[in-house]
Design a protein around this motif. Structure first.
Motif, short mmCIF file in Angstrom:
data_model
loop_
_atom_site.label_atom_id
_atom_site.label_comp_id
_atom_site.label_asym_id
_atom_site.label_seq_id
_atom_site.Cartn_x
_atom_site.Cartn_y
_atom_site.Cartn_z
N THR A 18 31.10 41.52 32.65
CA THR A 18 29.98 40.88 33.33
C THR A 18 30.32 39.46 33.78
O THR A 18 29.70 38.93 34.71
CB THR A 18 28.74 40.85 32.43
OG1 THR A 18 29.09 40.30 31.16
CG2 THR A 18 28.19 42.25 32.23
N HIS A 22 25.49 38.26 33.85
CA HIS A 22 24.60 39.19 33.16
C HIS A 22 23.22 39.25 33.81
O HIS A 22 22.64 40.34 33.95
CB HIS A 22 24.42 38.79 31.69
CG HIS A 22 25.58 38.04 31.12
ND1 HIS A 22 26.83 38.63 30.96
CD2 HIS A 22 25.70 36.77 30.69
CE1 HIS A 22 27.66 37.73 30.45
NE2 HIS A 22 27.00 36.59 30.28
N LEU A 25 22.24 41.87 36.55
CA LEU A 25 22.27 43.30 36.30
C LEU A 25 20.87 43.88 36.18
O LEU A 25 19.96 43.25 35.63
CB LEU A 25 23.05 43.61 35.02
CG LEU A 25 24.49 43.12 34.96
CD1 LEU A 25 25.14 43.54 33.65
CD2 LEU A 25 25.30 43.63 36.15
N HIS A 35 28.62 46.53 25.18
CA HIS A 35 29.38 45.69 26.12
C HIS A 35 30.86 45.78 25.74
O HIS A 35 31.24 45.49 24.61
CB HIS A 35 28.91 44.24 26.06
CG HIS A 35 29.34 43.42 27.24
ND1 HIS A 35 30.68 43.26 27.60
CD2 HIS A 35 28.63 42.69 28.13
CE1 HIS A 35 30.75 42.49 28.67
NE2 HIS A 35 29.52 42.13 29.01
N SER A 201 30.96 45.99 35.36
CA SER A 201 29.68 45.66 35.98
C SER A 201 29.82 44.83 37.24
O SER A 201 28.84 44.67 37.98
CB SER A 201 28.81 44.91 34.96
OG SER A 201 28.57 45.73 33.83
N PRO A 208 28.30 42.11 41.67
CA PRO A 208 27.76 43.19 40.82
C PRO A 208 27.81 44.55 41.49
O PRO A 208 27.56 44.69 42.70
CB PRO A 208 26.32 42.74 40.58
CG PRO A 208 26.32 41.27 40.83
CD PRO A 208 27.34 41.04 41.90
#
Length: 221
Positions: A18, A22, A25, A35, A201, A208
């Motif tokens: 990520t 984060h 997301l 994770h 991710s 993303p």
């Protein structure tokens, strides 16, 4: 990804790499959040604190949160005691395991040597010693990088996965092997007995992808 009737499964949401993004997301609720490492860009204390603050914000949506480090998460290798103390809203695994809601999980951060990143080892005996620690009978094996030849192709067309990990997976036969590291390899490869999940991710430009990957694991009852 739905394998069985949702009424009879544990829902496991898997993310990886990520890199401080984060908050971008679209995080659906699940029973377990995993994770697979590289939650920071350079492993600074401020980044670890920010990651834990994000986990605190989303924690009500998950019964268990499991995290491993990746090659960017330097603090967990250089100052492990302090780094682990900062990660207060997750179970951190490093060549160790846990059982979450009856799901047997093992986590390991190591990837083959590439420049001077964290948690890297030469291919061969040193890496094999880490892979030999992986137990049999797992529902989910969490590693940072992929096995050799599986969802591991870089933009240069190179297979960057780990041979010793591939051997270990063949021997130990976890139901799922979840990882990231190779951003452009994102995807799911169904197999028997192991299904492989590259849950990166963000892409190689740190933009993303779509939704995190959802696994559903049958319950024991």
């Amino acid at each position: 990804m739905t394998d069985t009737d949702p009424q009879k499964t544990i829902k496991v949401l898997v993310i990886s790499d990520t890199h401080n993004r984060h908050d971008t997301l679209a995080m659906d609720p699940a029973d377990i959040l995993i994770h697979c490492g590289d939650f920071t860009m350079s492993g600074r204390e401020s980044e670890v604190r920010a990651f834990d603050a994000w986990l605190a914000k989303i924690a009500p949506n998950y019964k268990e949160i499991i995290v491993i480090a990746g090659n960017h998460d330097f603090m967990f290798q250089e100052d492990p005691e302090k780094a682990r103390a900062l990660l207060t809203h997750a179970t951190y695994l490093e060549d160790s395991g846990t059982t979450a809601l009856g799901v047997r999980i093992w986590g390991s951060p190591w990837t083959p040597q590439f420049y001077d990143w964290a948690f890297m080892l030469p291919r061969g005996e040193m890496m094999k010693a880490k892979r030999d620690l992986i137990p049999a009978g797992l529902d989910i094996l969490i590693v940072h990088g992929p096995p050799q030849g599986i969802l591991d192709v870089t933009t240069e067309g190179v297979h960057a996965g780990c041979d010793e990990l591939l051997t270990a997976v063949h021997l130990k036969q976890p139901r799922f092997c979840a990882f990231g590291h190779i951003h452009e390899g994102r995807g799911v490869l169904r197999g028997q007995p192991t299904t492989f999940v590259n849950a990166c991710s963000v892409d190689e430009r740190y933009q993303p992808f779509g939704k995190p990957i959802l696994l559903q694991i049958p319950t024991l009852d």
